[in-house]
Design an enzyme around this catalytic site. Structure first.
Site, short mmCIF file in Angstrom:
data_model
loop_
_atom_site.label_atom_id
_atom_site.label_comp_id
_atom_site.label_asym_id
_atom_site.label_seq_id
_atom_site.Cartn_x
_atom_site.Cartn_y
_atom_site.Cartn_z
CD GLU A 40 -0.43 -8.70 -2.44
OE1 GLU A 40 0.67 -9.28 -2.54
OE2 GLU A 40 -0.56 -7.46 -2.41
N GLY A 65 0.88 -1.17 0.00
CA GLY A 65 0.00 0.00 0.00
C GLY A 65 0.91 1.21 0.00
CD GLU A 66 2.54 6.26 0.98
OE1 GLU A 66 3.64 6.60 0.51
OE2 GLU A 66 2.21 6.50 2.15
CB SER A 67 5.69 2.49 3.83
OG SER A 67 6.35 3.50 3.11
CB ILE A 74 2.69 -1.81 -7.51
CG1 ILE A 74 1.97 -2.94 -8.27
CG2 ILE A 74 1.90 -0.50 -7.65
CD1 ILE A 74 0.64 -3.37 -7.66
NE ARG A 75 2.63 3.85 -6.40
CZ ARG A 75 2.45 3.67 -5.09
NH1 ARG A 75 3.31 4.14 -4.23
NH2 ARG A 75 1.38 3.08 -4.65
NE ARG A 107 8.35 5.40 1.22
CZ ARG A 107 7.53 6.42 1.41
NH1 ARG A 107 7.92 7.46 2.11
NH2 ARG A 107 6.32 6.39 0.90
CG HIS A 125 2.01 -6.06 -4.50
ND1 HIS A 125 1.15 -5.61 -3.53
CD2 HIS A 125 2.79 -5.01 -4.82
CE1 HIS A 125 1.40 -4.35 -3.27
NE2 HIS A 125 2.40 -3.95 -4.04
CB CYS A 148 5.06 -3.83 -1.60
SG CYS A 148 5.53 -2.63 -2.84
N1 GLN Z 1 6.71 2.65 -2.57
C1 GLN Z 1 5.56 2.52 -1.71
C2 GLN Z 1 5.85 3.11 -0.34
O1 GLN Z 1 6.81 3.79 -0.16
C3 GLN Z 1 5.14 1.06 -1.58
C4 GLN Z 1 4.42 0.61 -2.81
C5 GLN Z 1 3.61 -0.64 -2.65
O2 GLN Z 1 3.35 -1.12 -1.54
N2 GLN Z 1 3.14 -1.15 -3.76
O3 GLN Z 1 5.11 2.92 0.56
#
Ligand code: GLN
Length: 191
Positions: free
Chosen positions: A172, A46-48, A134-135, A105, A170, A78
């Site tokens: 999942e 998600g987003e840390s 994903i990112r 990150r 990911h 992630c």
């Molecule tokens: N780069 C994201 C972060 O800094 C993580 C991306 C992800 O969980 N798909 O949180």
């Protein structure tokens, strides 16, 4: 076996589905008492920054850290991996900080913000693993207790340290449940 899935933000439902398919009982964790009786914990992608902030806000940070340090297996994917790392490049404050790794990150640059590739992960057997990035972060350095499970283009993207498992990608989001199965074996071994 009961597995908690941190459900404050991100892709927690997908982890839940795979773990249920594998026969585990699952519980979505948003409150400290939902950690009671969990034999393992998943921290999703998600987003840390958002996950870390919500963990603090919901008073989950200390109980999860205590649980992890007392031997409960934790699996981060992630953003979940970033939450587990004890060092984040760029001077950002760490979150749980239980794994002896440093992460970058957003290491897979613009054109590659999101992509799927087959990875060779020997601990899962000879069949390649379909991984969605994903990112995605990557691990820039590992401490002596950490085993590298996989590298992609020279970057460390999967690690294990005792009862901790963390991935840049990911697992999942694809139909391959071998990594979740590997985590459940870690949980079984810890009991
Ligand atoms: N780069 C994201 C972060 O800094 C993580 C991306 C992800 O969980 N798909 O949180």
């Amino acid at each position: 076996m009961k597995i908690g899935i941190l459900a404050v933000q991100g892709a927690f439902r997908e982890h839940e589905k795979i773990l249920q398919t594998l026969g585990a009982d699952t519980v979505q964790v948003r409150l400290p008492n939902q950690l009671d009786g969990c034999d393992g914990l998943v921290i999703p992608g998600g987003e840390s920054t958002a996950i870390g902030k919500l963990m603090r806000q919901y008073d989950l940070m200390d109980p999860i850290r205590d649980m992890a340090k007392s031997g409960t297996p934790v699996f981060g994917t992630c953003a979940g991996m970033i939450v587990m790392a004890n060092r984040i490049q760029g001077g950002e404050e760490s979150h749980l900080g239980v794994m002896d790794v440093e992460v970058n990150r957003n290491s897979f640059g613009r054109q590659k913000e999101s992509f799927e590739t087959d990875l060779d992960i020997p601990v899962l057997g000879p069949e390649p693993f379909p991984a969605v990035f994903i990112r995605a972060p990557h691990i820039t350095s590992v401490g002596p207790e950490v085993s590298v499970l996989c590298e992609y283009e020279g970057r460390v993207v999967a690690v294990q340290q005792d009862h901790y498992l963390a991935l840049s990608f990911h697992p999942e989001l694809t139909g391959d449940s071998r990594i979740h199965q590997h985590f459940l074996s870690m949980v079984e071994a810890s009991k």
